[in-house]
Design a protein around this motif. Structure first.
Motif, PDB file in Angstrom:
ATOM      1  N   ILE A 173       0.834  -1.200   0.000  1.00 36.61           N
ATOM      2  CA  ILE A 173       0.000   0.000   0.000  1.00 36.61           C
ATOM      3  C   ILE A 173       0.871   1.253   0.000  1.00 36.61           C
ATOM      4  CG2 ILE A 173      -1.638   1.329   1.390  1.00 36.61           C
ATOM      5  CD1 ILE A 173      -2.909  -1.301   2.246  1.00 36.61           C
ATOM      6  N   ASN A 174       1.949   1.213   0.755  1.00 32.16           N
ATOM      7  CA  ASN A 174       2.852   2.363   0.796  1.00 32.16           C
ATOM      8  C   ASN A 174       3.496   2.611  -0.568  1.00 32.16           C
ATOM      9  OD1 ASN A 174       5.988   3.246   1.350  1.00 32.16           O
ATOM     10  ND2 ASN A 174       4.561   4.287   2.724  1.00 32.16           N
ATOM     11  N   ARG A 175       3.895   1.554  -1.257  1.00 27.20           N
ATOM     12  CA  ARG A 175       4.495   1.718  -2.575  1.00 27.20           C
ATOM     13  C   ARG A 175       3.480   2.249  -3.584  1.00 27.20           C
ATOM     14  NH1 ARG A 175       7.624  -4.044  -2.064  1.00 27.20           N
ATOM     15  NH2 ARG A 175       9.417  -3.278  -0.833  1.00 27.20           N
ATOM     16  N   LEU A 176       2.235   1.812  -3.453  1.00 26.08           N
ATOM     17  CA  LEU A 176       1.175   2.351  -4.315  1.00 26.08           C
ATOM     18  C   LEU A 176       0.967   3.839  -4.022  1.00 26.08           C
ATOM     19  CD1 LEU A 176      -1.207   2.018  -6.299  1.00 26.08           C
ATOM     20  CD2 LEU A 176      -2.605   1.318  -4.345  1.00 26.08           C
ATOM     21  N   GLY A 177       0.981   4.197  -2.747  1.00 20.78           N
ATOM     22  CA  GLY A 177       0.819   5.597  -2.384  1.00 20.78           C
ATOM     23  C   GLY A 177       1.944   6.476  -2.905  1.00 20.78           C
ATOM     24  N   ARG A 178       3.155   5.933  -2.959  1.00 16.02           N
ATOM     25  CA  ARG A 178       4.282   6.707  -3.482  1.00 16.02           C
ATOM     26  C   ARG A 178       4.097   7.039  -4.960  1.00 16.02           C
ATOM     27  NH1 ARG A 178       9.449   6.265  -0.667  1.00 16.02           N
ATOM     28  NH2 ARG A 178       9.121   5.364   1.402  1.00 16.02           N
ATOM     29  N   VAL A 179       3.524   6.115  -5.720  1.00 13.19           N
ATOM     30  CA  VAL A 179       3.275   6.378  -7.144  1.00 13.19           C
ATOM     31  C   VAL A 179       2.231   7.480  -7.292  1.00 13.19           C
ATOM     32  CG1 VAL A 179       2.563   5.371  -9.337  1.00 13.19           C
ATOM     33  CG2 VAL A 179       3.871   4.000  -7.721  1.00 13.19           C
ATOM     34  N   HIS A 180       1.158   7.404  -6.514  1.00 17.35           N
ATOM     35  CA  HIS A 180       0.136   8.458  -6.551  1.00 17.35           C
ATOM     36  C   HIS A 180       0.724   9.805  -6.144  1.00 17.35           C
ATOM     37  CE1 HIS A 180      -3.646   6.489  -7.533  1.00 17.35           C
ATOM     38  NE2 HIS A 180      -3.313   5.470  -6.773  1.00 17.35           N
ATOM     39  N   LEU A 181       1.580   9.801  -5.130  1.00 18.74           N
ATOM     40  CA  LEU A 181       2.188  11.041  -4.653  1.00 18.74           C
ATOM     41  C   LEU A 181       3.078  11.671  -5.720  1.00 18.74           C
ATOM     42  CD1 LEU A 181       2.515  12.909  -2.195  1.00 18.74           C
ATOM     43  CD2 LEU A 181       4.454  11.498  -1.489  1.00 18.74           C
ATOM     44  N   LYS A 182       3.827  10.848  -6.429  1.00 19.88           N
ATOM     45  CA  LYS A 182       4.686  11.372  -7.491  1.00 19.88           C
ATOM     46  C   LYS A 182       3.856  12.014  -8.595  1.00 19.88           C
ATOM     47  CE  LYS A 182       8.146  10.009 -10.919  1.00 19.88           C
ATOM     48  NZ  LYS A 182       8.949   8.891 -11.484  1.00 19.88           N
ATOM     49  N   ILE A 183       2.750  11.396  -8.970  1.00 22.25           N
ATOM     50  CA  ILE A 183       1.898  11.945 -10.025  1.00 22.25           C
ATOM     51  C   ILE A 183       1.301  13.286  -9.595  1.00 22.25           C
ATOM     52  CG2 ILE A 183      -0.253  11.570 -11.298  1.00 22.25           C
ATOM     53  CD1 ILE A 183       0.411   8.577 -11.282  1.00 22.25           C
ATOM     54  N   SER A 184       0.821  13.367  -8.370  1.00 26.80           N
ATOM     55  CA  SER A 184       0.232  14.618  -7.892  1.00 26.80           C
ATOM     56  C   SER A 184       1.266  15.738  -7.826  1.00 26.80           C
ATOM     57  CB  SER A 184      -0.399  14.408  -6.514  1.00 26.80           C
ATOM     58  OG  SER A 184       0.581  14.111  -5.538  1.00 26.80           O
ATOM     59  N   ARG A 185       2.502  15.410  -7.443  1.00 20.92           N
ATOM     60  CA  ARG A 185       3.552  16.426  -7.402  1.00 20.92           C
ATOM     61  C   ARG A 185       3.934  16.885  -8.806  1.00 20.92           C
ATOM     62  NH1 ARG A 185       7.340  13.582  -2.756  1.00 20.92           N
ATOM     63  NH2 ARG A 185       6.362  14.589  -0.938  1.00 20.92           N
ATOM     64  N   GLN A 186       3.975  15.963  -9.757  1.00 22.53           N
ATOM     65  CA  GLN A 186       4.275  16.344 -11.133  1.00 22.53           C
ATOM     66  C   GLN A 186       3.213  17.295 -11.674  1.00 22.53           C
ATOM     67  OE1 GLN A 186       4.455  12.355 -12.828  1.00 22.53           O
ATOM     68  NE2 GLN A 186       6.662  12.538 -13.150  1.00 22.53           N
ATOM     69  N   ARG A 187       1.959  16.984 -11.409  1.00 24.87           N
ATOM     70  CA  ARG A 187       0.859  17.816 -11.904  1.00 24.87           C
ATOM     71  C   ARG A 187       0.904  19.210 -11.275  1.00 24.87           C
ATOM     72  NH1 ARG A 187      -3.197  14.894 -10.065  1.00 24.87           N
ATOM     73  NH2 ARG A 187      -3.182  13.487 -11.841  1.00 24.87           N
ATOM     74  N   GLU A 188       1.167  19.270  -9.970  1.00 24.22           N
ATOM     75  CA  GLU A 188       1.219  20.561  -9.271  1.00 24.22           C
ATOM     76  C   GLU A 188       2.389  21.407  -9.764  1.00 24.22           C
ATOM     77  OE1 GLU A 188      -0.235  23.234  -6.253  1.00 24.22           O
ATOM     78  OE2 GLU A 188      -1.054  21.335  -6.998  1.00 24.22           O
ATOM     79  N   GLU A 189       3.551  20.804  -9.929  1.00 21.63           N
ATOM     80  CA  GLU A 189       4.731  21.556 -10.363  1.00 21.63           C
ATOM     81  C   GLU A 189       4.576  22.054 -11.793  1.00 21.63           C
ATOM     82  OE1 GLU A 189       8.409  23.302  -9.645  1.00 21.63           O
ATOM     83  OE2 GLU A 189       7.033  22.275  -8.284  1.00 21.63           O
TER      84      GLU A 189
END
Length: 404
Positions: free
Chosen positions: A236-252
């Motif tokens: 679950i943590n590894r899945l969350g890291r992928v989601h977190l990376k996508i959200s940071r890319q979109r925000e930046e």
């Protein structure tokens, strides 16, 4: 108010103590919501008194700093006040009835319960939760700010670790930038991120679509693990890291585009879209959320205030159908990407809409700030303060990169 974020480095026992503090703050918030449900009409003062009873009844609540408990009460009361406000305004649909939180990810301290080291590179939490001293990893320099400017300290848990946020009260003035003499209208879309009134288009990176294959792989790994096992938690943590990376890319991406647009123009016009209503179309919901229109608009308004530029939010009604040359309404389906008018005017659909958006925005020449324009209204346009048109959504620009 500026938010400075640092990565927190500590031991496993310290991370467990942070989790316990977060759970305690969640417990206090949920108990206050239950107390309000059982005693309708109680105010914030009554909730503060109820917190005193909770601290006397539950020892684990008493170990959390009293100011952190007060912040949890403020969070509870803000949801209650928002519900009452929506009822008074007769907002259609759900009114946002307060709900219990199941997975809080932060705990917030006020001016007590923590102490910065002399070199400002570590922070010590001195309440009875046992968090202790955490090292701060980041590029911000806290020496530029006085201790009395730090109004709150927040501990945040994310998939890739724990973070410390400092809410610093500073006077933010406008930056002096030479006028460019240019104005632009923007039409956001799914095929292209936006098209402007000059014919320029910016590609849509579609970060979620690009990472969807990886997300599916991680989701399958989660589903194969036994519920409650340590392997499932890691998956679950590894899945969350992928989601977190996508959200940071979109925000930046949205942040950098917004800064470039604001610095290159003196007036920027864009659509006053209601994303909440648009995503009800299940065929386009994924693509709309992946585009990040709200993040782009949020940063446009922030940089507009920062650099002293004019930002105008235009009612998007009929901007895609109206001919920018003669004003005739041409009905179009979403698949029709070219605007063809009976007057002989042929143009890309989004380019034509961007020109119409700019024309509507120019009707408020001399007005500054963020404005909402209704093309069907008679008389003067209605003005709103920056951020008011984004009611119900947090607009703190808290993660502007220091390299920008």
């Amino acid at each position: 108010m500026r938010v400075l974020e640092f990565k927190a480095k500590g031991k496993t026992t310290q991370y467990s103590a942070i989790d316990e503090a977060i759970r305690t703050a969640q417990f206090v918030r949920n108990k206050c919501i239950r107390f309000w449900m059982d005693n309708r009409g109680v105010g914030q003062k009554e909730l503060y008194r109820y917190n005193t009873k909770l601290r006397a009844e539950f020892p684990f609540v008493n170990t959390l700093n009293s100011h952190a408990c007060q912040v949890a009460i403020e969070w509870a009361y803000s949801s209650i006040a928002r519900f009452y406000e929506n009822c008074r305004k007769s907002i259609p649909g759900k009114k946002g009835y307060p709900k219990f939180k199941k997975n809080c990810r932060s705990v917030e301290y006020k001016t007590s319960g923590w102490k910065l080291s002399p070199d400002r590179r570590s922070i010590n939490f001195i309440d009875k939760k046992g968090i202790g001293k955490l090292k701060l990893k980041g590029t911000w320099d806290l020496h530029f700010y006085q201790l009395d400017q730090i109004k709150r300290v927040r501990l945040v848990r994310r998939a890739d670790g724990y973070y410390v946020q400092f809410l610093v009260k500073i006077e933010t003035g406008k930056l002096d930038i030479e006028p460019t003499g240019r104005i632009v209208g923007l039409d956001v879309g799914i095929k292209e991120f936006y098209s402007d009134s000059n014919g320029h288009t910016e590609p849509n990176p579609k970060f979620y679509r690009a990472g969807e294959k990886r997300l599916k792989f991680r989701q399958r790994r989660v589903s194969r693990k036994r519920k409650g096992s340590a392997n499932r938690k890691r998956a679950i943590n590894r899945l969350g890291r992928v989601h977190l990376k996508i959200s940071r890319q979109r925000e930046e991406y949205a942040k950098r585009l917004a800064r470039c647009v604001i610095q290159s123009n003196d007036l920027v016009a864009y659509e006053d879209l209601r994303i909440k209503n648009l995503v009800k179309n299940h065929c386009l919901a994924k693509s709309i959320n992946d585009a990040g229109w709200y993040q782009f608009r949020k940063w446009l308004e922030y940089f507009g205030v920062k650099f002293g530029k004019i930002t105008v939010a235009v009612n998007p009604a009929y901007t895609s159908e109206e001919c920018s040359n003669c004003g005739t309404l041409i009905k179009k389906s979403l698949s029709m990407r070219t605007h063809t008018c009976q007057c002989g005017f042929v143009l890309d659909r989004d380019w034509n809409a961007a020109i119409n958006i700019l024309k509507l925005a120019l009707s408020t020449v001399g007005h500054t700030g963020t404005w909402v324009i209704d093309p069907n209204a008679s008389g003067d346009s209605t003005s709103t303060l920056v951020g008011v048109i984004l009611l119900g959504q947090v607009g703190s620009m808290n993660e502007e990169s220091s390299c920008l």
